[in-house]
Scaffold this motif. Structure first.
Motif, PDB file in Angstrom:
ATOM      1  N   GLU A 113       0.676  -1.080   0.031  1.00  0.00           N
ATOM      2  CA  GLU A 113       0.067  -0.071   0.148  1.00  0.00           C
ATOM      3  C   GLU A 113       0.879   1.354  -0.094  1.00  0.00           C
ATOM      4  O   GLU A 113       1.892   1.240   0.704  1.00  0.00           O
ATOM      5  CB  GLU A 113      -0.817  -0.038   1.413  1.00  0.00           C
ATOM      6  N   ARG A 114       0.409   2.259  -0.918  1.00  0.00           N
ATOM      7  CA  ARG A 114       1.228   3.428  -0.732  1.00  0.00           C
ATOM      8  C   ARG A 114       0.063   4.765  -0.510  1.00  0.00           C
ATOM      9  O   ARG A 114      -0.947   4.656  -0.880  1.00  0.00           O
ATOM     10  CB  ARG A 114       1.529   3.721  -2.107  1.00  0.00           C
ATOM     11  N   TYR A 115       0.515   5.627   0.223  1.00  0.00           N
ATOM     12  CA  TYR A 115      -0.388   6.514   0.483  1.00  0.00           C
ATOM     13  C   TYR A 115       0.402   8.113   0.282  1.00  0.00           C
ATOM     14  O   TYR A 115       1.490   8.237   0.581  1.00  0.00           O
ATOM     15  CB  TYR A 115      -0.598   6.657   2.152  1.00  0.00           C
ATOM     16  N   TYR A 116      -0.426   9.074  -0.441  1.00  0.00           N
ATOM     17  CA  TYR A 116       0.399  10.339  -0.741  1.00  0.00           C
ATOM     18  C   TYR A 116      -0.637  11.326  -0.284  1.00  0.00           C
ATOM     19  O   TYR A 116      -1.815  11.259  -0.706  1.00  0.00           O
ATOM     20  CB  TYR A 116       0.522  10.108  -2.304  1.00  0.00           C
ATOM     21  N   ILE A 117      -0.335  12.361  -0.038  1.00  0.00           N
ATOM     22  CA  ILE A 117      -0.958  13.496   0.222  1.00  0.00           C
ATOM     23  C   ILE A 117      -0.107  15.016  -0.257  1.00  0.00           C
ATOM     24  O   ILE A 117       1.076  15.157  -0.512  1.00  0.00           O
ATOM     25  CB  ILE A 117      -0.995  13.718   1.927  1.00  0.00           C
ATOM     26  N   CYS A 118      -1.051  16.132  -0.230  1.00  0.00           N
ATOM     27  CA  CYS A 118      -0.714  17.417  -0.394  1.00  0.00           C
ATOM     28  C   CYS A 118      -0.391  18.023   0.717  1.00  0.00           C
ATOM     29  O   CYS A 118      -1.620  17.991   1.633  1.00  0.00           O
ATOM     30  CB  CYS A 118      -1.316  18.268  -1.535  1.00  0.00           C
ATOM     31  N   THR A 119       0.523  18.623   1.201  1.00  0.00           N
ATOM     32  CA  THR A 119       0.819  19.133   2.573  1.00  0.00           C
ATOM     33  C   THR A 119       0.466  20.723   2.633  1.00  0.00           C
ATOM     34  O   THR A 119       0.405  21.544   3.546  1.00  0.00           O
ATOM     35  CB  THR A 119       2.258  19.127   3.087  1.00  0.00           C
ATOM     36  N   PHE A 120      -0.201  21.333   1.545  1.00  0.00           N
ATOM     37  CA  PHE A 120      -0.149  22.752   1.380  1.00  0.00           C
ATOM     38  C   PHE A 120      -1.530  22.981   1.876  1.00  0.00           C
ATOM     39  O   PHE A 120      -2.478  22.537   1.685  1.00  0.00           O
ATOM     40  CB  PHE A 120      -0.240  23.388  -0.305  1.00  0.00           C
ATOM     41  N   GLY A 121      -1.560  23.861   2.746  1.00  0.00           N
ATOM     42  CA  GLY A 121      -3.156  24.649   3.542  1.00  0.00           C
ATOM     43  C   GLY A 121      -3.534  23.338   3.755  1.00  0.00           C
ATOM     44  O   GLY A 121      -3.519  22.458   4.670  1.00  0.00           O
ATOM     45  N   ARG A 122      -5.032  23.315   3.635  1.00  0.00           N
ATOM     46  CA  ARG A 122      -5.970  22.312   3.855  1.00  0.00           C
ATOM     47  C   ARG A 122      -6.158  21.333   2.583  1.00  0.00           C
ATOM     48  O   ARG A 122      -7.258  20.769   2.596  1.00  0.00           O
ATOM     49  CB  ARG A 122      -7.386  22.674   4.381  1.00  0.00           C
ATOM     50  N   HIS A 123      -5.399  21.357   1.511  1.00  0.00           N
ATOM     51  CA  HIS A 123      -5.482  20.528   0.412  1.00  0.00           C
ATOM     52  C   HIS A 123      -5.858  19.040   0.604  1.00  0.00           C
ATOM     53  O   HIS A 123      -6.909  18.468   0.074  1.00  0.00           O
ATOM     54  CB  HIS A 123      -4.395  20.722  -0.318  1.00  0.00           C
ATOM     55  N   CYS A 124      -5.325  18.581   1.712  1.00  0.00           N
ATOM     56  CA  CYS A 124      -5.282  17.191   1.877  1.00  0.00           C
ATOM     57  C   CYS A 124      -6.712  16.858   2.496  1.00  0.00           C
ATOM     58  O   CYS A 124      -7.519  15.903   1.995  1.00  0.00           O
ATOM     59  CB  CYS A 124      -4.550  16.702   2.964  1.00  0.00           C
TER      60      CYS A 124
END
Length: 184
Positions: A107-118
């Motif tokens: 399993e792979r998990y990716y997020i955007c860390t800008f502001g509340r994007h995630c």
């Protein structure tokens, strides 16, 4: 004897062509035309996108985004669920587009860390398979939103090779095989 040599050469070229075709990898453009952004269709956008895909070891995720507007960070499941950059796997990829090569199964998990994007759905969960017989597209069951990505060390690899190059190479290999069979 001459005919046997032609057949051996033809067989070797045909085998080389088959081997070349089986090693081709897939470049998955995350979000397709929407790219890596806060999804306009809601938090399930990247879940729906991943559901139609099979991810294999050696494939590449292509995160299309503009530098300074988004990033891609690989995180463990707990950080993914909480939209947290804690316990990141590698460094965030800050410049887009970003390419992430899937180098192992799981399993792979990716997020955007800008502001509340995630929190607004810009996160991605996928399952990577090690063999072609096992589907890898089903996102983990607790997936709550869209895409994201990261690569250990934070260095984006070069863009994946064009599939047209692979097709052209296969065509030339087949053509040369035919030519050798005819003229030898």
């Amino acid at each position: 004897m001459d005919m046997i040599m032609r057949m051996v050469l033809f067989g070797a070229l045909a085998l080389a062509s088959l081997v070349q075709l089986t090693t081709a990898q897939t470049a998955h453009v995350v979000g397709d035309n929407e790219g890596w952004t806060i999804p306009s269709s809601g938090a399930s956008a990247y879940t729906n996108w991943a559901a139609g895909k099979t991810f294999m070891v050696g494939d590449t995720l292509v995160f299309n985004f503009m530098t300074n507007t988004h990033d891609v960070l690989q995180v463990p499941k707990a950080s993914f669920d909480g939209c947290s950059s804690q316990n990141a796997i590698g460094s965030a990829i800050m410049s887009g587009p970003a390419n992430v090569t899937l180098d192992s199964a799981g399993e792979r998990y990716y997020i955007c860390t800008f502001g509340r994007h995630c929190q607004n759905g810009q996160k991605l969960a996928i399952t990577v398979s090690s063999s072609t017989g096992t589907p890898g597209a089903n996102p983990p069951t607790s997936f709550a939103a869209g895409p994201s990505g990261s690569v250990p060390g934070g260095i984006a690899p070069p863009p994946p090779p064009s599939s047209s190059t692979t097709v052209f190479a296969s065509f030339l290999l087949g053509l040369s095989s035919i030519a050798l069979a005819i003229f030898l």
